[in-house]
Design a protein around this motif. Sequence first.
Motif, short mmCIF file in Angstrom:
data_model
loop_
_atom_site.label_atom_id
_atom_site.label_comp_id
_atom_site.label_asym_id
_atom_site.label_seq_id
_atom_site.Cartn_x
_atom_site.Cartn_y
_atom_site.Cartn_z
N GLU A 173 0.97 -6.76 -7.84
CA GLU A 173 2.30 -6.19 -6.73
C GLU A 173 1.82 -5.29 -5.80
N VAL A 174 0.73 -4.49 -5.93
CA VAL A 174 0.32 -3.57 -5.05
C VAL A 174 -1.17 -3.44 -4.83
N ASP A 175 -1.63 -3.45 -3.53
CA ASP A 175 -3.11 -3.53 -3.44
C ASP A 175 -3.72 -2.07 -3.17
N LEU A 176 -3.00 -1.01 -2.93
CA LEU A 176 -3.57 -0.06 -2.67
C LEU A 176 -2.65 1.32 -3.33
N VAL A 177 -2.95 2.18 -3.81
CA VAL A 177 -2.41 3.58 -4.34
C VAL A 177 -3.28 4.54 -3.87
N ARG A 178 -3.05 5.56 -3.00
CA ARG A 178 -3.65 6.36 -2.31
C ARG A 178 -3.10 7.62 -2.48
N PHE A 179 -3.84 8.64 -3.29
CA PHE A 179 -3.25 9.87 -3.30
C PHE A 179 -3.93 10.80 -2.07
N VAL A 180 -2.83 11.45 -1.53
CA VAL A 180 -3.16 12.11 -0.14
C VAL A 180 -2.78 13.65 -0.45
N LEU A 181 -4.12 14.36 -0.55
CA LEU A 181 -3.96 15.76 -1.04
C LEU A 181 -4.04 16.79 -0.14
N PHE A 182 -3.41 17.93 -0.10
CA PHE A 182 -3.58 19.15 0.75
C PHE A 182 -4.65 19.69 0.06
N GLY A 183 -5.80 20.40 0.50
CA GLY A 183 -6.64 21.27 -0.08
C GLY A 183 -7.59 20.68 -0.86
N SER A 184 -8.86 21.38 -0.99
CA SER A 184 -9.77 20.60 -1.74
C SER A 184 -9.61 20.71 -3.30
N ALA A 185 -8.82 21.88 -3.70
CA ALA A 185 -8.78 22.01 -5.05
C ALA A 185 -7.72 20.97 -5.92
N VAL A 186 -6.69 20.71 -5.22
CA VAL A 186 -5.94 19.44 -5.52
C VAL A 186 -6.76 18.36 -5.22
N HIS A 187 -7.24 18.06 -4.18
CA HIS A 187 -8.26 16.99 -4.06
C HIS A 187 -9.29 16.77 -5.40
N GLN A 188 -9.81 17.90 -5.69
CA GLN A 188 -10.82 17.89 -6.81
C GLN A 188 -9.92 17.31 -8.21
N ALA A 189 -8.87 17.88 -8.18
CA ALA A 189 -8.30 17.69 -9.61
C ALA A 189 -7.85 16.11 -9.58
N PHE A 190 -7.59 15.46 -8.58
CA PHE A 190 -7.49 13.99 -8.74
C PHE A 190 -8.78 13.34 -8.80
N SER A 249 0.77 -1.16 -0.06
CA SER A 249 -0.10 0.12 -0.19
C SER A 249 0.86 1.09 -0.01
N VAL A 250 0.57 2.19 -0.90
CA VAL A 250 1.62 3.33 -1.02
C VAL A 250 0.53 4.53 -1.44
N ALA A 251 1.17 5.63 -0.20
CA ALA A 251 0.31 7.09 -0.49
C ALA A 251 1.47 7.88 -1.09
N PHE A 252 0.73 8.61 -2.11
CA PHE A 252 1.32 9.61 -2.83
C PHE A 252 0.89 11.11 -2.79
N PRO A 253 1.76 12.08 -2.55
CA PRO A 253 1.39 13.34 -2.63
C PRO A 253 1.11 13.99 -3.89
N ALA A 254 0.78 15.16 -4.11
CA ALA A 254 0.82 15.76 -5.72
C ALA A 254 2.24 16.38 -5.81
N ILE A 255 2.97 15.22 -6.23
CA ILE A 255 4.47 15.70 -6.32
C ILE A 255 4.54 17.08 -7.48
N ALA A 300 -1.86 21.78 -10.65
CA ALA A 300 -2.29 20.62 -10.04
C ALA A 300 -3.08 19.64 -11.03
N ASP A 301 -4.12 20.25 -11.97
CA ASP A 301 -4.47 19.30 -13.03
C ASP A 301 -3.65 18.49 -13.80
N GLU A 302 -2.55 19.04 -14.13
CA GLU A 302 -1.50 18.36 -14.94
C GLU A 302 -0.80 17.22 -14.18
N VAL A 303 -0.70 17.49 -12.85
CA VAL A 303 0.02 16.62 -11.99
C VAL A 303 -0.87 15.46 -11.69
#
Length: 174
Positions: free
Chosen positions: A151-168, A115-121, A130-133
């Motif tokens: 190989e991986v069960d979960l990929v979770r994008f963990v975002l700061f702020g509702s705009a970036v969350h909405q983009a994902f 299980s892997v968590a990614f930020p909005a690199i 944010a939309d392009e990311v």
Amino acid sequence: MTVLEAVEADITTQDVDAIVNAANSQLLGGGGVDGAIHAAAGAALLEECRQVRASRWHDGLPVGEAVATGAGELPARWVIHTVGPNRHRGQTDPALLASCFSGSLDEAARIGARSVAFPAISAGVYGWDADEVAQTAVSTVRSWVASHPDEVDLVRFVLFGSAVHQAFDTALAT
Ligand code: AR6
């Protein structure tokens, strides 16, 4: 099957096998999510990063590469450090950003993180939209998962702020 999801949260709180750090080439901490991860993980993480630099990446971790360390006092077991492209330095090639996501997942598979968590690199200090990311992140993770089934069960994008969350959320819905 691998689940992809997006949540609005602080990545340092995530109880997953590995969290990904949007680091810089020096691997010695910084601002943004990098600063938050080092602050929450404690001195052990900084020491491991120094060792990684000394043993493998004397000149710093190149843009688009990824390397795993332990996670110090974080709930996660590992931190996978990757260096996103810096738009302010003219690093505008989406392939570099895609390489951060695929390279981090290669590293996760190598160490056995399921299980892997990614930020909005690159969506903060490094100046990417944010939309392009989000589009690059989701399409890269989808194609990695398709070529690495089970190989991986979960990929979770963990975002700061509702705009970036909405983009994902938008990228995941298309
Ligand atoms: N959890 C989740 N996301 C976060 C958190 C957190 N705790 N803190 C910030 N973000 P940035 P970059 C979001 O600037 O653009 C550092 O100084 C943030 O709102 O952290 O890749 C490094 O040392 C944004 O949406 O990373 C490098 O020098 C996203 O994470 C440089 O910044 C990425 O923002 C890397 O810049």
